[in-house]
Design an enzyme around this catalytic site. Structure first.
Site, PDB file in Angstrom:
ATOM      1  CG  ASP A  98      -0.242   0.022   2.549  1.00 28.12           C
ATOM      2  OD1 ASP A  98       0.502   0.995   2.803  1.00 28.12           O
ATOM      3  OD2 ASP A  98      -0.415  -0.917   3.349  1.00 28.12           O
ATOM      4  CG  HIS A 113       7.045  -7.975  -0.021  1.00 29.28           C
ATOM      5  ND1 HIS A 113       6.493  -8.406   1.159  1.00 29.28           N
ATOM      6  CD2 HIS A 113       8.257  -8.581  -0.105  1.00 29.28           C
ATOM      7  CE1 HIS A 113       7.325  -9.249   1.761  1.00 29.28           C
ATOM      8  NE2 HIS A 113       8.409  -9.358   1.018  1.00 29.28           N
ATOM      9  CB  CYS A 121       5.141  -4.291 -19.416  1.00 27.28           C
ATOM     10  SG  CYS A 121       5.062  -5.262 -20.955  1.00 27.28           S
ATOM     11  CB  CYS A 143       6.888  -3.241 -25.385  1.00 32.71           C
ATOM     12  SG  CYS A 143       5.728  -4.253 -24.441  1.00 32.71           S
ATOM     13  N   GLY A 180       4.482  -4.359  13.331  1.00 30.14           N
ATOM     14  CA  GLY A 180       3.370  -5.032  12.677  1.00 30.14           C
ATOM     15  C   GLY A 180       3.772  -6.140  11.730  1.00 30.14           C
ATOM     16  CB  THR A 181       6.803  -7.813  10.882  1.00 25.19           C
ATOM     17  OG1 THR A 181       7.550  -8.027  12.081  1.00 25.19           O
ATOM     18  CG2 THR A 181       7.137  -6.446  10.315  1.00 25.19           C
ATOM     19  CG  LEU A 207      -2.695  -7.008  18.010  1.00 25.68           C
ATOM     20  CD1 LEU A 207      -3.153  -5.737  18.722  1.00 25.68           C
ATOM     21  CD2 LEU A 207      -3.699  -7.396  16.912  1.00 25.68           C
ATOM     22  CB  ALA A 224       0.035  -0.329  14.825  1.00 22.56           C
TER      23      ALA A 224
END
Length: 238
Positions: A98, A113, A121, A143, A180-181, A207, A224
């Site tokens: 995000d 990520h 493409c 292309c 938050g992982t 959390l 968080a």
């Protein structure tokens, strides 16, 4: 923890965006509960059934466009500005696709990520902004090929982005903080171990304890939106 660290490295995961309405990977009520990521978030799935893959990411994209940064995102943006003002720096690496960190005011974010609001493409690797739905009828503006405009995200089996820069920034840090992982997705989950081996102080804000919680020097567990601003205020006020 390092006293008044000048160089802070922060890794964020889905938990920081959950309170903005974006489901986490493990959330039983999240978008992953409806779809099996192992059957959709792969290059093979896109080659086999691009329409379903596009529909899945179109739904996630619409969810993201409607979401807003929460106090945790905004607090980290304040930390970035505050450290810079006193001659320090914040490296923000996120596993999230995000753009809520950017919308909260961050000047630089390393998306290991990928980014959901971009398309790539599959033929020529050109990357473009993509806030609207993608379809197999879309053509690449570079292309000209049709059908290969995929979400600019890292799928299972693909190599995350910015790994060299991430390693370099981590080794220059005084403090490593994971927020938050889950501690279950590599190579991100291995960063705390690398930090410890390098003698860098480590902290977890989550959390609940992550899979690799035992590797952190300090921890703060809670929402968080509450825990991150509290930590940031302590950092900037110390």
């Amino acid at each position: 923890m390092a006293d008044h660290p000048k160089s802070v490295f922060v890794l964020t995961g889905a938990g920081i965006s959950a309170e903005s309405g974006l489901g986490t990977f493990r959330d039983a009520g999240g978008i992953w509960a409806t779809f099996d990521p192992m059957t959709l978030a792969t290059p093979e799935a896109f080659a086999r059934d691009p329409e379903t893959v596009q529909a899945f990411y179109n739904a996630r994209r619409q969810n993201l466009v409607a979401a807003e940064p929460n106090p945790a995102h905004r607090a980290l943006a304040r930390l970035e500005a505050g450290l810079a003002a006193r001659g320090g720096s914040l490296t923000l690496v996120t596993q999230n696709i995000d753009d809520l960190h950017e919308r909260a005011g961050h000047r630089e974010v390393l998306h290991m990520h990928g980014e959901l609001l971009k398309a790539r493409c599959a033929s020529c690797e050109a990357v473009v902004e993509a806030r609207a739905d993608l379809s197999t009828a879309d053509s690449c503006g570079t292309c000209g090929r049709t059908g290969g405009m995929r979400p600019h995200v890292v799928w299972f089996g693909e190599i995350p982005f910015h790994l060299d820069a991430i390693e370099e920034r981590l080794m220059a840090a005084d403090l490593f903080v994971a927020i938050g992982t889950s501690g279950a997705v590599y190579p991100a989950a291995g960063l705390v171990g690398a930090a410890r081996q390098a003698g860098i102080a480590t902290r977890e804000i989550n959390l609940e304890p992550s899979d690799n919680a035992y590797l952190f020097d300090e921890a703060d567990y809670g929402r968080a939106s509450e825990a991150v601003p509290r930590w940031v205020e302590a950092m900037l006020g110390g």
